[in-house]
Design a protein around this motif. Structure first.
Motif, PDB file in Angstrom:
ATOM      1  N   ASN A   1       0.837  -1.201   0.000  1.00 49.07           N
ATOM      2  CA  ASN A   1       0.000   0.000   0.000  1.00 49.07           C
ATOM      3  C   ASN A   1       0.873   1.252   0.000  1.00 49.07           C
ATOM      4  N   ASN A   2       0.507   2.228  -0.839  1.00 49.44           N
ATOM      5  CA  ASN A   2       1.244   3.495  -0.774  1.00 49.44           C
ATOM      6  C   ASN A   2       0.667   4.377   0.338  1.00 49.44           C
ATOM      7  N   ASP A   3       1.296   5.519   0.564  1.00 49.59           N
ATOM      8  CA  ASP A   3       0.917   6.345   1.719  1.00 49.59           C
ATOM      9  C   ASP A   3      -0.553   6.753   1.682  1.00 49.59           C
ATOM     10  N   GLU A   4      -1.043   7.091   0.495  1.00 46.81           N
ATOM     11  CA  GLU A   4      -2.445   7.510   0.393  1.00 46.81           C
ATOM     12  C   GLU A   4      -3.357   6.339   0.758  1.00 46.81           C
ATOM     13  N   GLU A   5      -2.980   5.156   0.288  1.00 45.11           N
ATOM     14  CA  GLU A   5      -3.794   3.977   0.621  1.00 45.11           C
ATOM     15  C   GLU A   5      -3.769   3.693   2.123  1.00 45.11           C
ATOM     16  N   ILE A   6      -2.608   3.899   2.737  1.00 49.33           N
ATOM     17  CA  ILE A   6      -2.507   3.666   4.184  1.00 49.33           C
ATOM     18  C   ILE A   6      -3.431   4.623   4.931  1.00 49.33           C
ATOM     19  N   GLU A   7      -3.475   5.865   4.476  1.00 49.30           N
ATOM     20  CA  GLU A   7      -4.405   6.816   5.097  1.00 49.30           C
ATOM     21  C   GLU A   7      -5.851   6.349   4.942  1.00 49.30           C
ATOM     22  N   LEU A   8      -6.146   5.803   3.773  1.00 46.59           N
ATOM     23  CA  LEU A   8      -7.517   5.339   3.524  1.00 46.59           C
ATOM     24  C   LEU A   8      -7.874   4.137   4.408  1.00 46.59           C
ATOM     25  N   LEU A   9      -6.904   3.269   4.667  1.00 47.38           N
ATOM     26  CA  LEU A   9      -7.150   2.151   5.590  1.00 47.38           C
ATOM     27  C   LEU A   9      -7.595   2.699   6.936  1.00 47.38           C
ATOM     28  N   LYS A  10      -6.897   3.743   7.362  1.00 44.25           N
ATOM     29  CA  LYS A  10      -7.195   4.302   8.675  1.00 44.25           C
ATOM     30  C   LYS A  10      -8.550   5.020   8.683  1.00 44.25           C
ATOM     31  N   GLU A  11      -8.719   5.900   7.706  1.00 40.08           N
ATOM     32  CA  GLU A  11      -9.984   6.661   7.621  1.00 40.08           C
ATOM     33  C   GLU A  11     -11.202   5.749   7.603  1.00 40.08           C
ATOM     34  N   ASN A  12     -11.057   4.614   6.918  1.00 37.40           N
ATOM     35  CA  ASN A  12     -12.213   3.746   6.720  1.00 37.40           C
ATOM     36  C   ASN A  12     -12.287   2.595   7.712  1.00 37.40           C
ATOM     37  N   ASN A  13     -11.431   2.665   8.749  1.00 37.07           N
ATOM     38  CA  ASN A  13     -11.489   1.626   9.783  1.00 37.07           C
ATOM     39  C   ASN A  13     -11.323   0.231   9.210  1.00 37.07           C
ATOM     40  N   VAL A  14     -10.521   0.110   8.178  1.00 37.09           N
ATOM     41  CA  VAL A  14     -10.288  -1.209   7.582  1.00 37.09           C
ATOM     42  C   VAL A  14      -9.432  -2.042   8.531  1.00 37.09           C
ATOM     43  N   THR A  15      -9.782  -3.296   8.700  1.00 37.74           N
ATOM     44  CA  THR A  15      -8.923  -4.209   9.451  1.00 37.74           C
ATOM     45  C   THR A  15      -8.006  -4.940   8.471  1.00 37.74           C
ATOM     46  N   VAL A  16      -6.708  -4.838   8.723  1.00 41.17           N
ATOM     47  CA  VAL A  16      -5.727  -5.563   7.912  1.00 41.17           C
ATOM     48  C   VAL A  16      -5.605  -6.975   8.460  1.00 41.17           C
ATOM     49  N   ALA A  17      -5.822  -7.987   7.597  1.00 35.69           N
ATOM     50  CA  ALA A  17      -5.556  -9.368   7.997  1.00 35.69           C
ATOM     51  C   ALA A  17      -4.108  -9.657   7.627  1.00 35.69           C
ATOM     52  N   HIS A  18      -3.238  -9.620   8.623  1.00 40.37           N
ATOM     53  CA  HIS A  18      -1.810  -9.881   8.387  1.00 40.37           C
ATOM     54  C   HIS A  18      -1.617 -11.390   8.289  1.00 40.37           C
ATOM     55  N   CYS A  19      -1.026 -11.843   7.192  1.00 48.16           N
ATOM     56  CA  CYS A  19      -0.872 -13.282   6.930  1.00 48.16           C
ATOM     57  C   CYS A  19       0.603 -13.590   6.716  1.00 48.16           C
ATOM     58  N   PRO A  20       1.385 -13.584   7.803  1.00 46.55           N
ATOM     59  CA  PRO A  20       2.840 -13.646   7.637  1.00 46.55           C
ATOM     60  C   PRO A  20       3.342 -14.956   7.040  1.00 46.55           C
ATOM     61  N   CYS A  21       2.720 -16.077   7.395  1.00 47.33           N
ATOM     62  CA  CYS A  21       3.189 -17.350   6.816  1.00 47.33           C
ATOM     63  C   CYS A  21       3.006 -17.334   5.310  1.00 47.33           C
ATOM     64  N   CYS A  22       1.827 -16.926   4.873  1.00 52.15           N
ATOM     65  CA  CYS A  22       1.581 -16.862   3.440  1.00 52.15           C
ATOM     66  C   CYS A  22       2.546 -15.885   2.771  1.00 52.15           C
ATOM     67  N   ASN A  23       2.739 -14.730   3.395  1.00 53.06           N
ATOM     68  CA  ASN A  23       3.552 -13.702   2.746  1.00 53.06           C
ATOM     69  C   ASN A  23       4.980 -14.156   2.462  1.00 53.06           C
ATOM     70  N   ILE A  24       5.507 -15.033   3.325  1.00 56.53           N
ATOM     71  CA  ILE A  24       6.855 -15.520   3.013  1.00 56.53           C
ATOM     72  C   ILE A  24       6.806 -16.807   2.195  1.00 56.53           C
ATOM     73  N   ASN A  25       5.785 -17.633   2.379  1.00 57.71           N
ATOM     74  CA  ASN A  25       5.694 -18.846   1.552  1.00 57.71           C
ATOM     75  C   ASN A  25       5.567 -18.494   0.072  1.00 57.71           C
ATOM     76  N   VAL A  26       4.759 -17.478  -0.203  1.00 60.73           N
ATOM     77  CA  VAL A  26       4.496 -17.100  -1.588  1.00 60.73           C
ATOM     78  C   VAL A  26       5.526 -16.063  -2.047  1.00 60.73           C
ATOM     79  N   ALA A  27       6.443 -15.700  -1.148  1.00 60.06           N
ATOM     80  CA  ALA A  27       7.508 -14.744  -1.468  1.00 60.06           C
ATOM     81  C   ALA A  27       6.951 -13.388  -1.863  1.00 60.06           C
ATOM     82  N   SER A  28       5.779 -13.037  -1.307  1.00 60.23           N
ATOM     83  CA  SER A  28       5.210 -11.753  -1.717  1.00 60.23           C
ATOM     84  C   SER A  28       5.919 -10.588  -1.040  1.00 60.23           C
ATOM     85  N   GLY A  29       6.276 -10.717   0.233  1.00 59.16           N
ATOM     86  CA  GLY A  29       7.042  -9.644   0.864  1.00 59.16           C
ATOM     87  C   GLY A  29       6.756  -9.489   2.344  1.00 59.16           C
TER      88      GLY A  29
END
Lengths: 423, 423
Positions: A266-294
């Motif tokens: 997410n870029n900075d503007e998107e991060i602000e939008l996450l906050k403004e809109n009360n979005v919950t981030v589902a952090h998926c750390p196992c997947c993120n490294i298994n799939v090498a996404s980051g």
């Protein structure tokens, strides 16, 4: 039924500090938490007491992102890149769920796995097959667990054998599924476009209208890989960024719970939008490294007051264990600190405990902590199977669970005060 | 005793390709591998046959780096930074081993843990206490496992309560320990300076002489963290780099097995020296991310022909499981690929299988593969506990073990053809 649980009670709070109550009582009244007590009242002493002795008593974990039809092949094909993985494993497997007999058997395995896991509630992706999704909902209802279940919408950039025949028919199926879920007390239907790459904007808008009509939560994927972000820009050139494709479709707002998995790029503007809109981030750390996404900037999100919880993301993630995902969240945050931004301090075990519990509260209201009036969702863990020497305090023992807990240490699990079968 | 094992046999080879033999026979003669067979000869049919049906039969894993006295507090204090971790946990705990009663009990836990793990052999750090180290050796001897055991030398930059009183006395203790190990068939003493920061150069030289006198292998730590590398430069300003401090002391050579843990921040010249001197790198991926030290360039090492195996590095690493360490090796290699060098392709499950087995062959000769004349070190794994749907091939099932294997799936373990108790 009202009853009492005794043991070493641990719960997080909004500041992510773990509160500990050694050898204490948890009073449960009508499926809700009444209080944590050192001493019982005369009235409370008349209630049934379940003594778990030296076990750890924690709020049930909230799994914010999991693909039920991928459970069958978890832990495999992790050497494939994301596109091959989808093409060779995820899509062919999901297509089998048009066969209700297959779905029945496969979802029985998933629901059994979820019962035996450390999670009491989960936000689940099904497939685009309405009948199978209702079967999944039925089985969850039967299990006693509580879940959001989503019929997955996808009408482009997916194989012919796993694509909606028409958007109109798909939206009708989605509505039928929503109405079908009215039969279930334990299942909330959740609007679930797979993600923008596989849903045209008119489908996203149609889902936005359904959401509005039935006042439902939303879940999807956002900014998981670099190539995906570029692809969305190509598909929806009018959008300033990926986030806007959901926002403009009425699928993201502070007025209803929105759940977005991954959020790595997410870029900075998107991060602000996450906050403004009360979005919950589902952090998926196992997947993120298994799939090498980051590596997701979770410390940054927490510091900004963005809501973050944990998702197992089976089967990009290989395990339903939110202890393992919590451990991995800590580990990847250390790599983020080391290689990307040394101002982002690594997550701690107490942070991970918060992520696995209270972090998901906006998605599962009044869950994730032992507060008065909260759902009596409880897991009881016997860590004496970890052979050790020395007297460790409860915070040390909690931390150790993230690294070494296995499902056989789970000795009891309650949802709304009801015991869940672990067999 | 000569006997036969039947099951699904998998073994790696020097090119890191996994060779698979579905439902085959492993013929064991005098504690050594005789052959893998599809059909038994008339003579072989007379031998005892143990049928493990659909289980997976693998060479025992070789754990190249583990601190026995840290086992008691594994999975804790991972939020502390390395210096605090040493000061608050590692050093105080290790100091307790001057008390032989404490050592007896604590090492019993470690040896039990190692018995129940997937490893058949390990290269172990003890403490600086000779009597406790001999007790550790005795218990390993009794267990049937085979280990290198090192009395740890440290004479500077460590707390008073855990520092050799004199280098001369310490070298004498080390020699006594070496001689004491002659009583044991299953234990090889290994020269073990903790690392250059805690051993003065004259101590390293003294250890080099002992090594020469008794023709022993060597183990230590190398280039684990950035600050450690800088500190060595400060302590030994004459050295071109950290590697040279071991090399000049006679502790690194192609003429004897040398084992160096971590190797994250080696410069190009040091990497060349690893290769020239046939050094085996003990890759400890769990520890490297737990302690936030960094991502080791393992693909680069493999491409250059450098020897690399796996180390659990308990308790910087939290688990003795080399399956979990293999999984983590794959995961961190993906982060290396994503963030550091995209020319370094991620490790695969077959690479991880090689690292856990044959990668350690230079340290444990004739181990790590089912080749004629190799030690009959065998682990038997029942993966039917992983509930799934679909017929997976043996390579998929092997991969899945790295992600999902738990110790309760280990149904038998043999070292030199002798069964090891898993209780």
């Amino acid at each position: 039924m009202d009853f009492i649980i005794k043991g070493n009670i641990l719960t997080s709070d909004p500041s992510r500090v773990t509160k500990i109550y050694p050898s204490s009582y948890l009073v449960i009244e009508k499926g809700k938490i009444k209080r944590i007590a050192q001493e019982l009242t005369v009235e409370e002493k008349k209630l049934k007491l379940v003594d778990y002795h030296d076990c750890l008593i924690l709020p049930g974990f909230l799994d914010l992102h999991v693909h039920a039809p991928q459970y069958t092949y978890r832990g495999m094909a992790m050497d494939a890149d994301l596109l091959d993985w989808l093409k060779l494993y995820a899509f062919p497997e999901e297509s089998k769920y048009h066969d209700i007999e297959y779905a029945k058997n496969a979802y029985a395995l998933f629901v059994k796995g979820l019962r035996k896991s450390f999670s009491t509630r989960a936000s689940v992706f099904g497939t685009l097959h309405k009948v199978a999704d209702l079967e999944l909902a039925r089985q969850i209802e039967e299990s006693g667990l509580v879940c959001n279940v989503g019929l997955v919408n996808m009408n482009r950039n997916c194989p012919d054998y796993l694509r909606e025949t028409s958007t109109k028919a798909a939206l009708k199926d989605t509505e039928d599924f929503i109405l079908g879920c009215r039969n279930f007390a334990h299942v909330t239907p959740i609007i679930t476009p797979r993600f923008t790459p596989t849903s045209s904007f008119d489908e996203l808008e149609g889902l936005g209208k359904l959401r509005e009509k039935y006042r439902l939560p939303v879940q999807s994927h956002l900014d998981e890989t670099i190539s995906e972000v570029a692809y969305v820009k190509e598909l929806e050139p009018w959008s300033r960024h990926y986030t806007e494709t959901y926002l403009k479709a009425g699928l993201m707002s502070k007025h209803f719970p929105t759940l977005m998995a991954h959020c790595i790029y997410n870029n900075d503007e998107e991060i602000e939008l996450l906050k403004e809109n009360n979005v919950t981030v589902a952090h998926c750390p196992c997947c993120n490294i298994n799939v090498a996404s980051g590596l997701a900037p979770i410390r940054k999100y927490l510091d900004k007051g963005i809501l973050v919880g944990l998702g197992s993301d089976v089967a990009g993630g290989h395990t339903l264990s939110l202890f393992e995902n919590g451990k991995t969240a800590i580990q990847v945050s250390k790599m983020y600190y080391r290689y990307i931004d040394s101002s982002c301090k690594p997550l701690t075990a107490q942070d991970a405990f918060y992520l696995a519990t209270l972090g998901g509260e906006n998605i599962f209201p009044d869950c994730g902590a032992f507060k008065e009036g909260y759902h009596a969702d409880i897991i009881v863990i016997d860590d004496s199977k970890i052979e050790s020497k020395g007297n460790f305090n409860l915070l040390e023992r909690l931390e150790r669970l993230f690294y070494l807990a296995t499902e056989d240490m789970l000795v009891a699990k309650y949802v709304d005060g009801n015991s869940i079968s672990l067999d």
